[in-house]
Write an enzyme that holds these catalytic residues in place. Sequence first.
Site, PDB file in Angstrom:
ATOM      1  N   ASP A  62      -6.372  -7.294   4.093  1.00  0.00           N
ATOM      2  CA  ASP A  62      -7.826  -6.183   3.675  1.00  0.00           C
ATOM      3  C   ASP A  62      -8.129  -7.178   2.527  1.00  0.00           C
ATOM      4  O   ASP A  62      -9.871  -7.429   2.639  1.00  0.00           O
ATOM      5  CB  ASP A  62      -6.609  -5.386   2.638  1.00  0.00           C
ATOM      6  CG  ASP A  62      -7.613  -4.455   1.586  1.00  0.00           C
ATOM      7  OD1 ASP A  62      -8.634  -4.169   2.835  1.00  0.00           O
ATOM      8  OD2 ASP A  62      -8.216  -4.564   0.609  1.00  0.00           O
ATOM      9  N   TYR A 116       0.661  -1.100   0.325  1.00  0.00           N
ATOM     10  CA  TYR A 116       0.376   0.053   0.075  1.00  0.00           C
ATOM     11  C   TYR A 116       1.162   1.201  -0.322  1.00  0.00           C
ATOM     12  O   TYR A 116       0.318   2.415  -0.427  1.00  0.00           O
ATOM     13  CB  TYR A 116      -0.567   0.439   1.385  1.00  0.00           C
ATOM     14  CG  TYR A 116      -2.024  -0.565   1.257  1.00  0.00           C
ATOM     15  CD1 TYR A 116      -2.325  -1.928   0.375  1.00  0.00           C
ATOM     16  CD2 TYR A 116      -3.374   0.089   1.380  1.00  0.00           C
ATOM     17  CE1 TYR A 116      -3.631  -2.288   0.448  1.00  0.00           C
ATOM     18  CE2 TYR A 116      -5.052  -0.844   1.044  1.00  0.00           C
ATOM     19  CZ  TYR A 116      -5.100  -1.444   1.018  1.00  0.00           C
ATOM     20  OH  TYR A 116      -6.051  -2.207   0.423  1.00  0.00           O
ATOM     21  N   ASP A 158      -3.456 -17.866  -0.077  1.00  0.00           N
ATOM     22  CA  ASP A 158      -4.066 -18.772  -0.795  1.00  0.00           C
ATOM     23  C   ASP A 158      -5.152 -19.925  -0.420  1.00  0.00           C
ATOM     24  O   ASP A 158      -6.247 -20.012  -0.336  1.00  0.00           O
ATOM     25  CB  ASP A 158      -3.154 -18.924  -2.239  1.00  0.00           C
ATOM     26  CG  ASP A 158      -1.796 -19.994  -2.010  1.00  0.00           C
ATOM     27  OD1 ASP A 158      -1.419 -19.594  -0.887  1.00  0.00           O
ATOM     28  OD2 ASP A 158      -1.594 -20.199  -3.028  1.00  0.00           O
ATOM     29  N   LYS A 213       3.362 -15.459   1.932  1.00  0.00           N
ATOM     30  CA  LYS A 213       3.192 -16.045   0.410  1.00  0.00           C
ATOM     31  C   LYS A 213       4.677 -16.085   0.705  1.00  0.00           C
ATOM     32  O   LYS A 213       5.657 -15.486  -0.741  1.00  0.00           O
ATOM     33  CB  LYS A 213       2.793 -14.899  -0.993  1.00  0.00           C
ATOM     34  CG  LYS A 213       2.419 -15.725  -1.670  1.00  0.00           C
ATOM     35  CD  LYS A 213       1.428 -16.735  -1.840  1.00  0.00           C
ATOM     36  CE  LYS A 213       1.728 -17.401  -3.426  1.00  0.00           C
ATOM     37  NZ  LYS A 213       1.355 -18.681  -3.120  1.00  0.00           N
ATOM     38  N   ASP A 217     -12.504  -9.060   4.861  1.00  0.00           N
ATOM     39  CA  ASP A 217     -14.039  -8.969   4.210  1.00  0.00           C
ATOM     40  C   ASP A 217     -13.962 -10.131   3.936  1.00  0.00           C
ATOM     41  O   ASP A 217     -14.983 -11.124   3.854  1.00  0.00           O
ATOM     42  CB  ASP A 217     -13.570  -7.897   2.395  1.00  0.00           C
ATOM     43  CG  ASP A 217     -13.748  -6.932   2.484  1.00  0.00           C
ATOM     44  OD1 ASP A 217     -13.493  -6.406   3.526  1.00  0.00           O
ATOM     45  OD2 ASP A 217     -14.160  -6.531   1.382  1.00  0.00           O
TER      46      ASP A 217
HETATM   47  C1  IPM Z   1     -10.451  -1.026   4.290  1.00  0.00           C
HETATM   48  C2  IPM Z   1     -10.980  -0.736   3.350  1.00  0.00           C
HETATM   49  C3  IPM Z   1      -9.702   0.061   2.738  1.00  0.00           C
HETATM   50  C4  IPM Z   1      -8.277  -0.539   2.361  1.00  0.00           C
HETATM   51  C5  IPM Z   1      -9.684   1.692   1.889  1.00  0.00           C
HETATM   52  C6  IPM Z   1     -10.726   2.274   1.567  1.00  0.00           C
HETATM   53  C7  IPM Z   1      -8.866   2.325   1.213  1.00  0.00           C
HETATM   54  O1  IPM Z   1     -10.681  -1.653   2.020  1.00  0.00           O
HETATM   55  O2  IPM Z   1     -10.128  -0.619   5.200  1.00  0.00           O
HETATM   56  O3  IPM Z   1     -10.791  -1.884   4.364  1.00  0.00           O
HETATM   57  O4  IPM Z   1      -7.531  -1.081   0.820  1.00  0.00           O
HETATM   58  O5  IPM Z   1      -7.569  -0.585   3.583  1.00  0.00           O
HETATM   59 MG    MG Z   2     -10.950  -3.371   2.803  1.00  0.00          MG
END
Ligand code: IPM
Ligand code: MG
Length: 357
Positions: free
Chosen positions: A248, A141, A224, A192, A252
């Site tokens: 990240d 990032y 993975d 990885k 999710d």
């Molecule tokens: C998160 C989001 C952010 C990230 C975005 C909005 C920049 O997806 O907080 O997980 O990628 O960190």
């Molecule tokens: Mg995110």
Amino acid sequence: MSRTVLMLPGDGIGPEIVAEAWKVLNKVNEMFSLGLDFESGLVGGAALDAEDTPLPDDTLDRAKKADAILLGAVGGPKWDSLPMARRPEKGLLGLRSNLELFANLRPAILYPQLAEASSLKPEVVSGLDILIVRELTGGIYFGQPRGVRQLESGDRQGYNTYAYTEAEIRRIGRVAFETAQQRGKKLCSVDKANVLEVTVLWREIMEDLKREYPDVELSHMYVDNAAMQLVRAPKQFDVIVTGNMFGDILSDEAAMLTGSIGMLPSASLNSEKQGMYEPCHGSAPDIAGQGIANPLATILSAAMMLRYSLNEEEAAQAIETAVSKVLDQGLRTADIMTEGGRRVSTTEMGDAVRAAL
Ligand code: IPM
Ligand code: MG
């Protein structure tokens, strides 16, 4: 002693959900005489529209001075075509890096009341309680160099750099080991290392740290495989530690195990335990302004804020208990609708939590 909390609603559903968390915070502020002062500021697209930058100096200054920050979400289609440096996400990333909020804690807990909202079988997810510790201010990032360049052949090339220093790995590793010590004492480091040197170093440092935390069982997993294991047998995990981008993605995925990403809070801390708190979900522009967003992730983020940055465990627990109570009452926003549930709006959900306190 008065303490300042900076509220940054941001974009999309951000203002709607932050308003509900604010109601709840006002109530616990009174109930527990917390002495919290609230301010609000602009970030993301809202700041771009008003001040032509995703992170105004004034917001950054006030963020640095605040005892804690509660953020809604940033981004939306309106600003999607802007160059990278002027996108709303830069506001969020700028706060993370300027405040050195390197430790991102993302719990994925399944509320028993919502077991059937998960897309996985109840026996696979019931009792799920995972914590993802994501490195937040380094990795791909933020790595330099980055950009899009023109090659001699005339072809353009986009590139980013995935780099971690030993010190960066060590400090997130320590947070992960310490958190594991306070929980189930199992830590899985995700990398990885079969392909990327940066994560070979990551693995080496985690192994090295293990000697300082002999009571924690450390394992390693390729990302993975981790993505697969999370949907195959998620309860094998206690604490997961990983870099910025893998974290990240996996957070999710872990969120969805619990039925809805609309339930998951997060904390981003620096070494002084100053923190920024935000729901794991994004700005959801598709449902913004309709009053249907789930405010619980933000309300639970406010609870995490009370716990980690403001040292108000009792108030934090009061909020968490109130959330559990409204779920028991069958109140459901659209994203967590279960059979027999009563559909409520964003504000009705916030009001119900406030009333349950
Ligand atoms: C998160 C989001 C952010 C990230 C975005 C909005 C920049 O997806 O907080 O997980 O990628 O960190
Ligand atoms: Mg995110």
